[in-house]
Design a protein around this motif. Structure first.
Motif, PDB file in Angstrom:
ATOM      1  N   HIS A  35       0.832  -1.201   0.000  1.00 27.83           N
ATOM      2  CA  HIS A  35       0.000   0.000   0.000  1.00 27.83           C
ATOM      3  C   HIS A  35       0.872   1.259   0.000  1.00 27.83           C
ATOM      4  CE1 HIS A  35      -3.075   2.921   1.020  1.00 27.83           C
ATOM      5  NE2 HIS A  35      -3.968   2.019   0.674  1.00 27.83           N
ATOM      6  N   ALA A  36       0.462   2.242  -0.794  1.00 23.10           N
ATOM      7  CA  ALA A  36       1.262   3.460  -0.936  1.00 23.10           C
ATOM      8  C   ALA A  36       1.422   4.208   0.386  1.00 23.10           C
ATOM      9  CB  ALA A  36       0.619   4.384  -1.970  1.00 23.10           C
ATOM     10  N   LEU A  37       0.454   4.097   1.267  1.00 23.42           N
ATOM     11  CA  LEU A  37       0.523   4.872   2.505  1.00 23.42           C
ATOM     12  C   LEU A  37       1.423   4.247   3.549  1.00 23.42           C
ATOM     13  CD1 LEU A  37      -2.918   6.257   3.682  1.00 23.42           C
ATOM     14  CD2 LEU A  37      -0.952   7.499   2.826  1.00 23.42           C
ATOM     15  N   ASP A  38       1.147   2.989   3.880  1.00 23.13           N
ATOM     16  CA  ASP A  38       1.843   2.418   5.041  1.00 23.13           C
ATOM     17  C   ASP A  38       2.609   1.146   4.710  1.00 23.13           C
ATOM     18  OD1 ASP A  38      -0.163   0.631   4.620  1.00 23.13           O
ATOM     19  OD2 ASP A  38      -0.924   0.655   6.680  1.00 23.13           O
ATOM     20  N   ASP A  39       2.756   0.846   3.426  1.00 26.24           N
ATOM     21  CA  ASP A  39       3.533  -0.320   3.004  1.00 26.24           C
ATOM     22  C   ASP A  39       2.930  -1.657   3.415  1.00 26.24           C
ATOM     23  OD1 ASP A  39       5.313   1.281   1.746  1.00 26.24           O
ATOM     24  OD2 ASP A  39       6.897   1.118   3.249  1.00 26.24           O
ATOM     25  N   SER A  40       1.683  -1.679   3.873  1.00 24.36           N
ATOM     26  CA  SER A  40       1.089  -2.966   4.224  1.00 24.36           C
ATOM     27  C   SER A  40       0.877  -3.771   2.936  1.00 24.36           C
ATOM     28  CB  SER A  40      -0.234  -2.758   4.962  1.00 24.36           C
ATOM     29  OG  SER A  40      -1.114  -1.993   4.172  1.00 24.36           O
ATOM     30  N   TYR A 106       6.731  13.190  -7.950  1.00 25.99           N
ATOM     31  CA  TYR A 106       5.938  12.093  -7.412  1.00 25.99           C
ATOM     32  C   TYR A 106       5.573  12.345  -5.961  1.00 25.99           C
ATOM     33  CZ  TYR A 106       7.528  10.061 -11.720  1.00 25.99           C
ATOM     34  OH  TYR A 106       7.769   9.864 -13.038  1.00 25.99           O
ATOM     35  N   VAL A 107       4.281  12.323  -5.692  1.00 23.89           N
ATOM     36  CA  VAL A 107       3.812  12.510  -4.324  1.00 23.89           C
ATOM     37  C   VAL A 107       4.135  11.260  -3.511  1.00 23.89           C
ATOM     38  CG1 VAL A 107       1.806  13.004  -2.891  1.00 23.89           C
ATOM     39  CG2 VAL A 107       1.914  13.909  -5.218  1.00 23.89           C
ATOM     40  N   ASN A 108       3.902  10.123  -4.125  1.00 25.97           N
ATOM     41  CA  ASN A 108       4.138   8.849  -3.444  1.00 25.97           C
ATOM     42  C   ASN A 108       5.453   8.255  -3.940  1.00 25.97           C
ATOM     43  OD1 ASN A 108       1.463   8.233  -1.905  1.00 25.97           O
ATOM     44  ND2 ASN A 108       0.871   9.065  -3.895  1.00 25.97           N
ATOM     45  N   ALA A 125      -4.377   5.803  -2.546  1.00 27.60           N
ATOM     46  CA  ALA A 125      -3.310   6.489  -1.802  1.00 27.60           C
ATOM     47  C   ALA A 125      -4.006   7.346  -0.752  1.00 27.60           C
ATOM     48  CB  ALA A 125      -2.433   7.294  -2.750  1.00 27.60           C
ATOM     49  N   SER A 126      -3.688   8.650  -0.698  1.00 29.01           N
ATOM     50  CA  SER A 126      -4.321   9.495   0.325  1.00 29.01           C
ATOM     51  C   SER A 126      -5.650  10.045  -0.156  1.00 29.01           C
ATOM     52  CB  SER A 126      -3.429  10.687   0.637  1.00 29.01           C
ATOM     53  OG  SER A 126      -2.254  10.259   1.223  1.00 29.01           O
ATOM     54  N   GLY A 127      -6.542  10.267   0.805  1.00 22.51           N
ATOM     55  CA  GLY A 127      -7.767  11.029   0.576  1.00 22.51           C
ATOM     56  C   GLY A 127      -8.517  10.656  -0.682  1.00 22.51           C
ATOM     57  N   ALA A 128      -8.589  11.593  -1.630  1.00 21.89           N
ATOM     58  CA  ALA A 128      -9.458  11.428  -2.796  1.00 21.89           C
ATOM     59  C   ALA A 128      -8.959  10.388  -3.788  1.00 21.89           C
ATOM     60  CB  ALA A 128      -9.644  12.768  -3.502  1.00 21.89           C
ATOM     61  N   ARG A 130      -8.829   7.036  -4.535  1.00 22.35           N
ATOM     62  CA  ARG A 130      -9.491   5.860  -3.966  1.00 22.35           C
ATOM     63  C   ARG A 130      -8.935   4.561  -4.515  1.00 22.35           C
ATOM     64  NH1 ARG A 130     -10.029   7.729  -0.257  1.00 22.35           N
ATOM     65  NH2 ARG A 130     -11.453   6.154   0.494  1.00 22.35           N
ATOM     66  N   GLU A 134     -11.911  -1.494  -5.455  1.00 21.60           N
ATOM     67  CA  GLU A 134     -13.197  -1.434  -4.742  1.00 21.60           C
ATOM     68  C   GLU A 134     -14.297  -0.844  -5.621  1.00 21.60           C
ATOM     69  OE1 GLU A 134     -13.223   0.554  -0.903  1.00 21.60           O
ATOM     70  OE2 GLU A 134     -11.555  -0.739  -0.306  1.00 21.60           O
TER      71      GLU A 134
ATOM     72  N   CYS B 392     -10.337  15.697   0.937  1.00 21.17           N
ATOM     73  CA  CYS B 392      -9.536  15.313  -0.235  1.00 21.17           C
ATOM     74  C   CYS B 392      -8.236  14.641   0.138  1.00 21.17           C
ATOM     75  CB  CYS B 392      -9.133  16.522  -1.060  1.00 21.17           C
ATOM     76  SG  CYS B 392     -10.406  17.691  -1.319  1.00 21.17           S
ATOM     77  N   THR B 414      -4.189  10.033   6.301  1.00 23.26           N
ATOM     78  CA  THR B 414      -4.897   8.767   6.138  1.00 23.26           C
ATOM     79  C   THR B 414      -5.368   8.619   4.697  1.00 23.26           C
ATOM     80  OG1 THR B 414      -7.125   9.624   6.480  1.00 23.26           O
ATOM     81  CG2 THR B 414      -5.840   9.145   8.452  1.00 23.26           C
ATOM     82  N   GLN B 417     -11.645   9.706   3.187  1.00 24.56           N
ATOM     83  CA  GLN B 417     -12.311  10.956   2.791  1.00 24.56           C
ATOM     84  C   GLN B 417     -13.233  11.326   3.943  1.00 24.56           C
ATOM     85  OE1 GLN B 417     -14.023   9.552  -0.916  1.00 24.56           O
ATOM     86  NE2 GLN B 417     -12.644  10.888  -2.029  1.00 24.56           N
TER      87      GLN B 417
END
Lengths: 154, 472
Positions: A35-40, A106-108, A125-128, A130, A134, B392, B414, B417
């Motif tokens: 996962h881009a956020l926490d590497d899980s 690159y943000v990520n 990744a983050s926020g918007a 998705r 899913e 966002c 996180t 949203q």
């Protein structure tokens, strides 16, 4: 990037890998998608009705997108991009609400690799930004979108 | 002389010891732009939080509240028009507490056509335990998108389900505020410590406040409203006498002489008595702390989000500056060095969008695009800081006073949203997230479901709990 060689020796990570390997088909476990956020470790189980295509199988092995430059895949990728991504990244990928996909910023951290882009489209990744898995986008479709994004860079 | 010097020095030293830092100053609204907190700040003790999942499967959850009735129930508001109960042990009741999608033979009561429309909020009467009254705030389908605030009453025989029949029998419409455009409703409602109902009312839409609503005291749009709902059944609400313009619009005899200029300045023909404060763009969520201070999460336009703080001692009437300013920015914003007067009061904190001004290089850190108030945290070392989540960027920021100035600290980034939050009965901050951003909204009942979270100290995550992913 993100190949098995790269795996840290930390016990926790090793256990996760073991667990993942136990459930995944052995042939598919070559690249570790995170996962881009926490590497899980990502769950790449097929979504409802999804077939894991040869292209996806190959990509999971070596991180090389078999659809790169293929005209048919680019056409499909364009349609998928317009339906799912254009609203935030704009038609030419220059970025709007979401960042540019065609520059060198690159943000990520892994977003400069196809594996990293795959991880982000698949699980978000983050926020918007998705998880598109899913939202019903298959892994094969993700590869076509990635091929299309690269074609925008020229 | 000397003696006195030693004395005062030791008193000063004791003061330093007690506060653990420099002499504390009384908390106040920033007076100059440099006193407004921005990303990169640190709260004393560098607090750490985690978001623990309470329940999921909600369709576009956009509001949450506790009834504060000792039952431990949490009420999650689904945009489509339903309120779901999460029980004390984290189960979601199958039957909704309230279902406005079924209360008319013609279909739903709630307009959800645009993602900012829907059922937004529920607020329970301070005496809910005795009178069973609760209030909802939503965009009405039959009234073509008008903002309705209505009261319903629980059937004591069936405390977890207000049936369609019972809902229609007990409903009392408090307000019906017309809405010209489909965005910027505001929508949040809360009872203040004074027992009045406060309503966050957006500027009614489009962009750039084309109606000049924020600054016009003859409109309800672009305001915080404050009304008394403890009225006879045939009176929707009354205007508290101490609202800033409660009597400003009384017809009166005209007197031209013998009146001071200050006296004249109190006449505001046309001013709406419901107004508590003004100059707001889209105050979707706001929260009071225990002392009665008010935090407002004011959603900004293209470049900046703002968090306002109003002390409990306020008599109302603050002008938060929209559409002359957004936070410390000029509006309209044209570049990095715009100069303009600051109208009214400044926010306690503000944070930029990814593009902080037109043409700016995109930020990689510390940005958002839509601030959602979550609640006031009096735990985890947060010491009364106001938590907000961004719709966002998924960032959780804390706005707090560090003893001498405001700080804005990013607590987590996180993948959520955020849409809303509230304090649970025990003070814990609750948050909900949807998967329903503007640009990929598939409809109020068709987006992937969202979840309810509890914000806990990072070292107090219960064993086995699911924790929201946060960026390392």
């Amino acid at each position: 990037m993100a190949s098995k060689m790269h795996v840290s020796t930390s016990k926790a990570r090793w256990l996760i890998l073991l667990a993942a390997a136990a459930f995944a088909q052995p042939a598919l476990a070559d690249i570790e998608f995170r996962h881009a956020l926490d590497d899980s470790v990502l769950d790449l189980a097929p979504i409802k009705g999804e077939e894991i295509t040869d292209a996806v199988k190959a990509f999971r092995k070596d991180g090389v997108n078999p659809y790169s430059g293929s005209a048919d895949a680019l056409a499909a990728g364009k349609t998928l991009y317009e339906e799912n991504c254009q609203a935030c990244h704009l038609e030419d990928g220059r970025g709007g609400m979401g960042p540019s996909l065609v520059d060198n910023v690159y943000v990520n951290s892994r977003a400069n690799t196809d594996v990293g882009i795959f991880e982000i489209i698949h699980s978000g990744a983050s926020g918007a930004m998705r998880s598109f898995s899913e939202r019903g986008v298959t892994q094969d479709q993700i590869l076509k979108i990635i091929a299309y994004i690269h074609s925008l860079k020229k | 002389m000397r003696m006195r010097f030693i004395m005062s020095a030791s008193i000063l030293a004791a003061g330093l010891l007690m506060t653990g830092s420099v002499v504390s100053l009384a908390q106040e609204v920033p007076k100059t732009a440099d006193q407004v907190a921005r990303p990169g700040g640190k709260l004393p003790g560098d607090p750490k939080i985690a978001l623990v999942k309470v329940a999921d499967g909600f369709l576009d959850p956009v509001g949450v509240a506790s009834a504060r009735d000792g039952t431990g129930r949490i009420f999650v508001v689904e945009r489509q028009g339903k309120i779901k109960i999460v029980t004390k042990d984290g189960k979601v009741n199958e039957k909704p507490f309230l279902d406005l999608t079924k209360n008319s033979p013609l279909g739903s009561e709630v307009q959800t056509g645009f993602v900012e429309q829907g059922l937004w909020a529920v607020a329970f009467h301070p005496k809910f335990k005795e009178n069973g009254h609760f209030f909802v705030s939503y965009a009405s389908l039959p009234f073509n998108g008008a903002h309705i605030i209505a009261r319903y009453t629980v059937d004591p025989a069936n405390p977890d389900v207000v049936s369609v029949e019972h809902a229609n029998k007990t409903v009392k419409v408090i307000m019906n505020i017309p809405q010209p455009y489909y965005n910027h409703y505001g929508g949040g409602i809360q009872f203040g410590p004074d027992g009045n109902l406060y309503i966050g009312k957006g500027d009614a839409g489009w962009e750039g406040d084309p109606l000049d609503a924020g600054q016009s005291k003859n409109m309800l749009w672009g305001k915080m409203l404050r009304i008394n709902v403890d009225t006879a059944d045939d009176v929707a609400y009354t205007i508290p006498k101490d609202n800033p313009w409660a009597g400003a619009y009384q017809d009166r005899m005209m007197t031209l002489f013998g009146i001071t200029e200050e006296g004249f300045s109190k006449i505001h023909m046309g001013a709406r008595g419901e107004i508590w404060s003004y100059g707001l763009r889209n105050p979707y969520a706001f929260h009071f702390n225990k002392k009665g201070d008010l935090f407002i999460a004011e959603v900004g336009q293209n470049h900046l989000e703002e968090i306002n703080w109003q002390p409990a001692s306020s008599k109302g009437g603050e002008n938060y500056g929209w559409k002359h300013n957004m936070g410390t920015n000029c509006h309209p914003m044209t570049g990095p060095d715009d100069k303009c007067p600051i109208v009214g009061v400044l926010p306690a904190a503000e944070y930029p969008h990814q593009e902080p001004y037109p043409g700016a290089e995109k930020l990689k850190d510390g940005w958002g695009c839509s601030v959602m108030g979550l609640g006031v945290a009096d735990y985890a070392g947060l010491d009364g800081a106001y938590l907000t989540g961004d719709w966002c960027s998924g960032r959780v920021f804390a706005t707090g006073w560090d003893g001498s100035k405001w700080q804005l600290q990013e607590l987590a980034q996180t993948a959520l949203q955020f849409t809303a939050g509230n304090n649970d009965e025990d003070g814990t901050v609750l948050a909900v997230n949807c998967n329903c951003f503007y640009l990929d909204d598939k409809g109020a009942a068709a987006n992937p479901p969202g979840a309810l979270w509890r914000i806990v100290p990072a070292d107090k995550v219960p064993a086995g709990a699911e924790v929201a992913k946060t960026k390392k």
